[in-house]
Design a protein around this motif. Sequence first.
Motif, PDB file in Angstrom:
ATOM      1  N   VAL A 212      22.381  56.178  51.672  1.00 28.69           N
ATOM      2  CA  VAL A 212      22.356  56.182  50.215  1.00 28.69           C
ATOM      3  C   VAL A 212      21.701  57.480  49.794  1.00 28.69           C
ATOM      4  O   VAL A 212      20.564  57.748  50.151  1.00 28.69           O
ATOM      5  CB  VAL A 212      21.540  54.990  49.671  1.00 28.69           C
TER       6      VAL A 212
ATOM      7  N   LYS B  54      23.979  50.639  51.597  1.00 22.72           N
ATOM      8  CA  LYS B  54      24.961  51.442  50.869  1.00 22.72           C
ATOM      9  C   LYS B  54      24.971  51.030  49.407  1.00 22.72           C
ATOM     10  O   LYS B  54      24.675  49.882  49.101  1.00 22.72           O
ATOM     11  CB  LYS B  54      26.371  51.189  51.386  1.00 22.72           C
ATOM     12  N   PRO B  55      25.389  51.948  48.535  1.00 27.65           N
ATOM     13  CA  PRO B  55      25.602  51.536  47.153  1.00 27.65           C
ATOM     14  C   PRO B  55      26.645  50.411  47.091  1.00 27.65           C
ATOM     15  O   PRO B  55      27.494  50.302  47.978  1.00 27.65           O
ATOM     16  CB  PRO B  55      26.140  52.800  46.487  1.00 27.65           C
ATOM     17  N   SER B  59      30.745  49.041  49.740  1.00 26.39           N
ATOM     18  CA  SER B  59      30.963  47.928  50.667  1.00 26.39           C
ATOM     19  C   SER B  59      32.267  47.194  50.410  1.00 26.39           C
ATOM     20  O   SER B  59      32.615  46.300  51.176  1.00 26.39           O
ATOM     21  CB  SER B  59      29.801  46.943  50.572  1.00 26.39           C
ATOM     22  N   LYS B 372      21.657  49.437  45.551  1.00 25.48           N
ATOM     23  CA  LYS B 372      22.252  48.815  46.734  1.00 25.48           C
ATOM     24  C   LYS B 372      21.749  47.383  46.812  1.00 25.48           C
ATOM     25  O   LYS B 372      20.659  47.091  46.328  1.00 25.48           O
ATOM     26  CB  LYS B 372      21.909  49.617  47.985  1.00 25.48           C
TER      27      LYS B 372
END
Lengths: 239, 417
Positions: A212, B54-55, B59, B372
Amino acid sequence: MSLEDRLDDLEEAFEDYLEEDYPDCKWTRALGEMTLTVPREQLLPVMEILRSNSNLSFEQCIDVCGVDYAAYGHSEWNAENAPNTGFSRGAERELVTEFEAESRFAVVYHLLSLSHNVRLRVKVFLDADYPVVDSVTGIWTSANWFEREAFDLFGILFTGHPDLRRILTDYGFIGHPFRKDFPLVGQVEMRYDEDKGRVVYEPVTIEQRALVPRVVRHDYRYEEGCAVVKEEEQEQADG
Amino acid sequence: MAEIRNYTLNFGPQHPAAHGVLRLVLEMDGEVIERADPHVGLLHRGTEKLAEHKPFNHSIPYMDRLDYVSMMCNEHGYVGAIEKLLGIEVPERAQYIRVMFDEITRILNHLMWLGAHALDVGAMTVFLYAFREREDLMDCYEAVSGARMHAAYYRVGGVYRDLPDQMPRYTKDHLRREKDVKYRNRAREGSLLDFIEDFTERFPGYIDEYETLLTDNRIWKQRLVGIGVVTPERARQLGFTGPMIRGSGIAWDLRKKQPYAAYDKVDFDIPVGSNGDSYDRYLVRVEEMRQSNRIIKQCVDWLKNNSGPVMVGDPKVAPPPREKMKDDMEALIHHFKLFTEGYTVPEGEAYFAVEAPKGEFGCYIISDGANKPYRLKIRAPGFAHMAAMDEMTRGHMLADVVAVIGTMDVVFGEIDR
């Protein structure tokens, strides 16, 4: 009957059948979902009531999962200054060291009542040193594998479970991979060794990298008074 | 007298009837199963843990790869949970598109199941028939998303783009003659909706073909009737959902009971079995295909007569239009920020379930206010069904294990996650 009505009925049933005997059980309603927080010692009797009382009758245990709250609200790497200093993809990872040990883990049960067409989330908080809770396999058979999964991935122990083995990870796996202090890249890597003629496990050689770019917790862009939103609104007004 | 002992048989993980990577350790008394111990997890990829790093948007493609024969239903479950947390209302046209593609996905899944199940039990032809129709439906996937299987078409706030006005056509090349091209393009003259409408006209006839091959087939019935019987009480206890619980006679369908998207606006029936055996579950799934066809027809009608946006106007979750990005700096920045950093989701937790072809597919997301998910738990229907393997096969013969695996419609992408 709408969802809201059904939840009202559920709340009434809680008041009638739970509140008096189990005053420590707290329920909250958010986003059209009911969450019941139960102290760990009372889990079994409360679940028994939820299952068998005809006003509640949660016949199905849809899901059981573990949650590790150790890193709640933490960012894994500090990227606040990244826009000014430049950002390295291999940012230093900060390990989670501080967390509330009394309520590090939670076991979350999702129950479904087919007769009342309503869902319920039951939460039990467990401490970090002794994450043990009673198994509900005696009440719902379906909890069997879900509890095995929570044990495998989080190391939560379920007393009274008939067959608490690992389920998703490899044979001989060490550690509990979904805990927040378990790195995403894992601890060991595997390869075939030609000399030994078998598969060998070795410590991982790759480094944990930032996936991220920046963990944003406060997005100022969409707040009131922000230029961007104002422009959008202006445009909409202009048609 | 010689001592008779049970022996243990290892089934899989590389077995053509194991539907992927299932390892079954069977304890047998002669040819009768005493105990079945499924070893799952050979396809465990840690999807949930990956998603936590992850943002949110990144996904969505992972969801396709969970139950890799009902891709868009998985996406629906995931984006639905995020939309619930964000409090987003999806535009009506996007809801109808989602319903239409959910049902296309259901047919895709059931065709795959039917073909594989029949193949396991010993009927070859159905498999070939089923794949013929799957090809048409995958072309629909490709027309909207560019990918035949792993579409990533559903996005938070709607769908990636509106349905194309022109169905892609075959062209003549050194492999295809003019005549073949003409034959293949016969339903592709109009838009995607015309193509789907044409499919819904043809499809009931195809289902009749499968039924002619199987429903009254003596061998098929001998292999399925009375195999893997689950009583309604046990079905509830075992956490069955979808066709598995309906096969046992419980009329439970999330599309009817807890409608999401536009399911409350379309007309369809829930087929229910009566004996709870594999044959009933077969009948239920075949009838579900007919009902899906009915829903798709209604969606096509609605979509042809109504236009509108397919994505919310909220710039926080929706990317700016492509044209705007060419000459607008702000739009470019928005696009960049959205696809790199994503959006923050308010603190809270939500569970959103959809009626996937295999049963209840749900996503439980805990957000701590970051861009996230803090925790994503995927509730896969196959996991609960697989857990019942021991109970369903106990006392049956070895050959019935294959029939039971087939009737459960398991896919290891979702069980192992």
